[in-house]
Design a protein around this motif. Sequence first.
Motif, short mmCIF file in Angstrom:
data_model
loop_
_atom_site.label_atom_id
_atom_site.label_comp_id
_atom_site.label_asym_id
_atom_site.label_seq_id
_atom_site.Cartn_x
_atom_site.Cartn_y
_atom_site.Cartn_z
N THR A 112 0.84 -1.19 0.00
CA THR A 112 0.00 0.00 0.00
C THR A 112 0.88 1.24 0.00
N GLU A 113 0.39 2.29 -0.64
CA GLU A 113 1.18 3.53 -0.77
C GLU A 113 1.50 4.13 0.60
N LYS A 114 0.53 4.11 1.49
CA LYS A 114 0.72 4.70 2.82
C LYS A 114 1.79 3.93 3.60
N ALA A 115 1.71 2.60 3.58
CA ALA A 115 2.67 1.79 4.32
C ALA A 115 4.07 1.91 3.72
N ASP A 116 4.15 1.90 2.40
CA ASP A 116 5.45 2.00 1.75
C ASP A 116 6.14 3.33 2.07
N GLN A 117 5.37 4.41 2.03
CA GLN A 117 5.96 5.72 2.33
C GLN A 117 6.32 5.83 3.81
N ALA A 118 5.48 5.27 4.67
CA ALA A 118 5.74 5.35 6.11
C ALA A 118 7.02 4.60 6.49
N VAL A 119 7.21 3.40 5.93
CA VAL A 119 8.39 2.64 6.30
C VAL A 119 9.65 3.31 5.76
N LEU A 120 9.58 3.93 4.57
CA LEU A 120 10.74 4.64 4.04
C LEU A 120 11.05 5.88 4.87
N ASP A 121 10.02 6.59 5.30
CA ASP A 121 10.25 7.77 6.15
C ASP A 121 10.90 7.39 7.46
N GLU A 122 10.40 6.34 8.09
CA GLU A 122 10.98 5.90 9.36
C GLU A 122 12.41 5.41 9.17
N TYR A 123 12.63 4.69 8.09
CA TYR A 123 13.99 4.22 7.79
C TYR A 123 14.95 5.38 7.59
N ASN A 124 14.54 6.37 6.79
CA ASN A 124 15.40 7.52 6.53
C ASN A 124 15.66 8.34 7.79
N ASN A 125 14.68 8.41 8.68
CA ASN A 125 14.88 9.13 9.94
C ASN A 125 15.91 8.43 10.82
N ASN A 126 16.01 7.12 10.71
CA ASN A 126 16.94 6.37 11.55
C ASN A 126 18.34 6.25 10.94
N LEU A 127 18.49 6.64 9.68
CA LEU A 127 19.77 6.50 8.98
C LEU A 127 20.47 7.84 8.82
N THR A 128 21.78 7.81 9.07
CA THR A 128 22.60 9.00 8.87
C THR A 128 23.90 8.57 8.20
N ILE A 129 24.21 9.19 7.06
CA ILE A 129 25.48 8.96 6.35
C ILE A 129 26.13 10.31 6.13
N VAL A 130 27.29 10.50 6.73
CA VAL A 130 27.97 11.79 6.64
C VAL A 130 29.43 11.59 6.28
N HIS A 131 30.00 12.62 5.72
CA HIS A 131 31.43 12.69 5.42
C HIS A 131 32.10 13.47 6.53
N ASN A 132 32.94 12.78 7.33
CA ASN A 132 33.55 13.46 8.46
C ASN A 132 34.76 14.29 8.04
N ASP A 133 35.38 14.94 8.99
CA ASP A 133 36.49 15.85 8.68
C ASP A 133 37.78 15.11 8.35
N ARG A 134 37.78 13.79 8.41
CA ARG A 134 38.98 13.01 8.07
C ARG A 134 38.78 12.25 6.75
#
Length: 371
Positions: A112-134
């Motif tokens: 379902t569109e609602k469930a698919d978007q909700a799980v992606l939003d929650e996943y993206n909120n829990n994920l962080t990918i950054v380029h550090n200063d090293r």
Amino acid sequence: MSSRSYSLLGLWPVIHRWRNLVLTAVLLALVVSAVVAWLLPNIYRSTAIFYPTNPETTDPDRIVKEGGRLQLGGRAEDLDRIITIGQSQPVAQLIVKRFNLYERYDVGQPGTEKADQAVLDEYNNNLTIVHNDRDAIELTFQDKDKIQAANIANALVQIIDSTNQRLTLENRGSIITLYQNQTQFLEKQYAQVRDSLQQARRRYGIFGSLSTANETGYESRYLAKELAETETELRRAEGELAAGGGSVARVAGLRRAVRGLTETAGGNVINLESYVAGADLVTTLYARFEDIQRRLITARATYEDARLAISGKISSIYIVQKAYPAIRKAKPVRSLIVISSVLITFVLSVIFITLLELYRGNLNLGGIGKP
């Protein structure tokens, strides 16, 4: 007239007059925030740290043929590529499916569109990918389960590595097919030319090498030697016969030998007529045979190197730190929640009663400060 100065201490009478209401609000905020903070689940974070490698140094062809070495990337394009892959939707869908995040996040049934978007939003909120200063990549994932958070973070690193490898290997399958087709074509050509060369040699009696213009071959040397000796013997026998001391049979035999050396009908496998007729053909076929043989050897070596290269998976990242289960929770900070709730409630209460006193006219602003 001189300007008036104001002091917050002038609000103390108002606070004292409304102390029961303020105290009730503060106590209620304390109890509610404590209950809410207690009910909030613990969130754990796991972080993996890795460097991207230069894609050119992970090219299997270069490693197999040139003996290259892995080099850490650190270039802006390498870092951006890794971060883009990690934040892409295909990677997110793989993680969601592998760890059944629909059920874990309780967003409903997949599809379902609602469930698919909700799980992606929650996943993206829990994920962080950054380029550090090293110049390294820090990938952090948070979850209620510290072991699950570490597993998802490590799985993300593996998927990023595999996807990044495909960027340099996506066309290798078609290239392998081209190498294979080329090798098979040369093998057929090699067999055809080899058979044609063997037939020509048997037909014309030329079994030696005639690959260059300076080479005369075994047959030409044999024919020149035998023909010269036989003709010399024939002339000597004819001379003896003319002098009345020779043999007719010997002369006839030598003439037959000369005919066998010079004519195909004479019965000799190696004869001058066949040699002259087939020398150019055998020379051309032998040159063609050598060329195809050389190309076939090169094609087979290239095909084997390519197969070896594509069968070996070389990591496109250098992992400095794998994601491990967190020792302590990352959030919530329950004491901070309680303290901030109490302070905010107290400030709002003071503002409310102050405005209320001003509305009723019981608060004289001029009496708060000193002139």
